[in-house]
Motif scaffolding. Structure first.
Motif, short mmCIF file in Angstrom:
data_model
loop_
_atom_site.label_atom_id
_atom_site.label_comp_id
_atom_site.label_asym_id
_atom_site.label_seq_id
_atom_site.Cartn_x
_atom_site.Cartn_y
_atom_site.Cartn_z
N TYR A 59 0.76 -1.32 0.00
CA TYR A 59 -0.01 -0.05 0.08
C TYR A 59 0.69 1.30 -0.09
O TYR A 59 1.93 1.22 0.60
CB TYR A 59 -0.90 0.00 1.09
N GLY A 60 0.29 2.39 -0.66
CA GLY A 60 1.07 3.66 -0.75
C GLY A 60 0.26 4.32 -0.05
O GLY A 60 -0.76 4.07 0.52
N THR A 61 0.77 5.87 0.04
CA THR A 61 -0.08 6.83 0.80
C THR A 61 -1.21 7.30 0.28
O THR A 61 -1.95 7.99 0.85
CB THR A 61 0.93 7.99 1.10
N ASP A 62 -1.45 6.84 -1.12
CA ASP A 62 -2.68 7.13 -1.65
C ASP A 62 -3.83 6.08 -1.37
O ASP A 62 -4.92 6.11 -1.85
CB ASP A 62 -2.43 7.27 -3.38
N LYS A 63 -3.47 4.99 -0.37
CA LYS A 63 -4.33 4.08 -0.06
C LYS A 63 -4.65 3.03 -1.00
O LYS A 63 -5.93 2.48 -1.03
CB LYS A 63 -5.57 4.66 0.67
N GLN A 64 -3.87 2.88 -2.09
CA GLN A 64 -4.02 2.08 -3.24
C GLN A 64 -2.81 0.85 -3.12
O GLN A 64 -1.94 1.13 -2.55
CB GLN A 64 -4.29 2.88 -4.50
N HIS A 102 0.01 -1.11 -4.87
CA HIS A 102 1.01 -0.84 -5.80
C HIS A 102 1.60 -2.06 -5.77
O HIS A 102 2.47 -2.42 -4.93
CB HIS A 102 1.74 0.27 -5.77
#
Length: 348
Positions: free
Chosen positions: A173-178, A180
């Motif tokens: 998970y990335g800080t965009d909550k998606q 990757h």
């Protein structure tokens, strides 16, 4: 007998009524079945036709119970009277509630799919079943979701059964909550060729016990972080070629040694713990623990466990537990505690 529906539908409608309205505590007479047929199914049926179809359902293998009694008919003759019809359930209400609670507290099933599954479980009972389905509405629908989860499980189940490798992307998970996919040093998406052996649920999460084909040890991958999976035509690597699985997969032993599902070696660990922690020790390590010493307030325990998992566990229970050996682990835990203290001192 007159009916607005085809006569062949009568037996199906009666079965539907039994599913909706009956269980051991809620039984119907033939008259009540007839009334429901007329009111809800727009179908009229004679009592004898209802009884005949009920018996046909029993002959077809449906677990339908009823009561028999003897009474005098209007001609003064004895007649067997059948009533209290109900359908035995495959799952009791308590069992269904347990399954639903398991879904509610699951950390790996997406919100929307969890809600859909609960609806299907409710459908296995009748209208009187009062599940705690309202709780699902209060769950925060803000957890990141991997909508490919069920497809991933389906492919892995098939691959494990057929003994074939899979190709997949593993994500973070990335800080965009998606999610990757992990990438190689050149920026390309990394593709993993995996030898799948077993699926297991641990601490509310679903894991794949497997081998990353380019190495020779055991790996544990989170299913909710797997995407773009596909089954390959190539056979899996035999377990005997995988370090730690030379004698096959002993699942209870594997789970006890990998309490956080970290990969890496398992080693003998000795630690001291407060006696009040005994119940939790059994929750974590099972019955394979060895108790070496005990006092009124403390026990000394030996377990075989993944080194990194024990490192994390020892920190989690640092106030109640002291690692005795191996020295390598003792030093690691000391260093972790020291670093944690320094972080708090810096903030102070």
């Amino acid at each position: 007998m007159y009916t607005k529906q085809p006569k062949k539908m009568l037996i199906m409608n009666i079965l539907d009524i039994l599913k909706k309205y009956t269980d051991e505590n809620h039984r119907l007479s033939q008259k009540e079945i007839r009334d429901i047929l007329e009111q809800e199914y727009d179908m009229k049926a004679e009592r004898k036709a209802i009884k005949r179809n009920l018996m046909n359902l029993i002959d077809s293998g449906y677990d339908i119970e009823y009561s028999e009694s003897i009474r005098m008919n209007k001609n003064g003759e004895e007649e067997t009277f059948y009533t209290d019809w109900y359908l035995e359930r495959n799952f009791s209400d308590a069992e269904l509630r347990l399954l639903i609670d398991g879904l509610l507290f699951s950390k790996h099933i997406p919100y929307s799919q969890c809600k859909e599954l609960i609806g299907k479980l409710e459908g296995l009972s009748n209208r009187y079943f009062k599940s705690r389905v309202e709780h699902i509405l209060t769950l925060p629908d803000n957890a990141p979701e991997n909508t490919q989860l069920f497809y991933t499980i389906e492919v892995l189940d098939k691959a494990i059964t057929k003994g074939q490798q899979v190709l997949l992307h593993y994500n973070e998970y990335g800080t965009d909550k998606q999610l990757h996919p992990r990438r190689r040093s050149d920026g390309a998406v990394r593709e993993y060729v995996i030898n799948p052996y077993q699926l297991a649920a641990v601490n509310g999460k679903y894991y794949l016990i497997c081998n990353y084909d380019k190495y020779d040890d055991v790996s544990n991958y989170r299913l909710d972080r797997i995407t773009d999976i596909k089954m390959l035509d190539t056979p899996v690597k035999p377990m005997k070629l995988v370090k730690g699985l030379e004698n096959g997969l002993n699942l209870p032993k594997h789970m006890a040694e990998h309490i956080y599902m970290f990969t890496g070696e398992s080693v003998p660990v000795v630690f001291k713990a407060k006696r009040y922690l005994l119940t939790e020790l059994f929750d974590w390590f099972g019955k394979d623990m060895q108790f070496l010493e005990e006092t009124e307030n403390e026990v000394t325990v030996r377990v075989n466990v993944n080194l990194e998992a024990m490192r994390k566990w020892a920190l989690q229970y640092a106030v109640h537990v002291k690692v005795v050996s191996p020295k390598k682990l003792v030093d690691m835990v000391k260093e972790d505690i020291k670093n944690a203290m320094e972080q708090y001192e810096e903030e102070g």
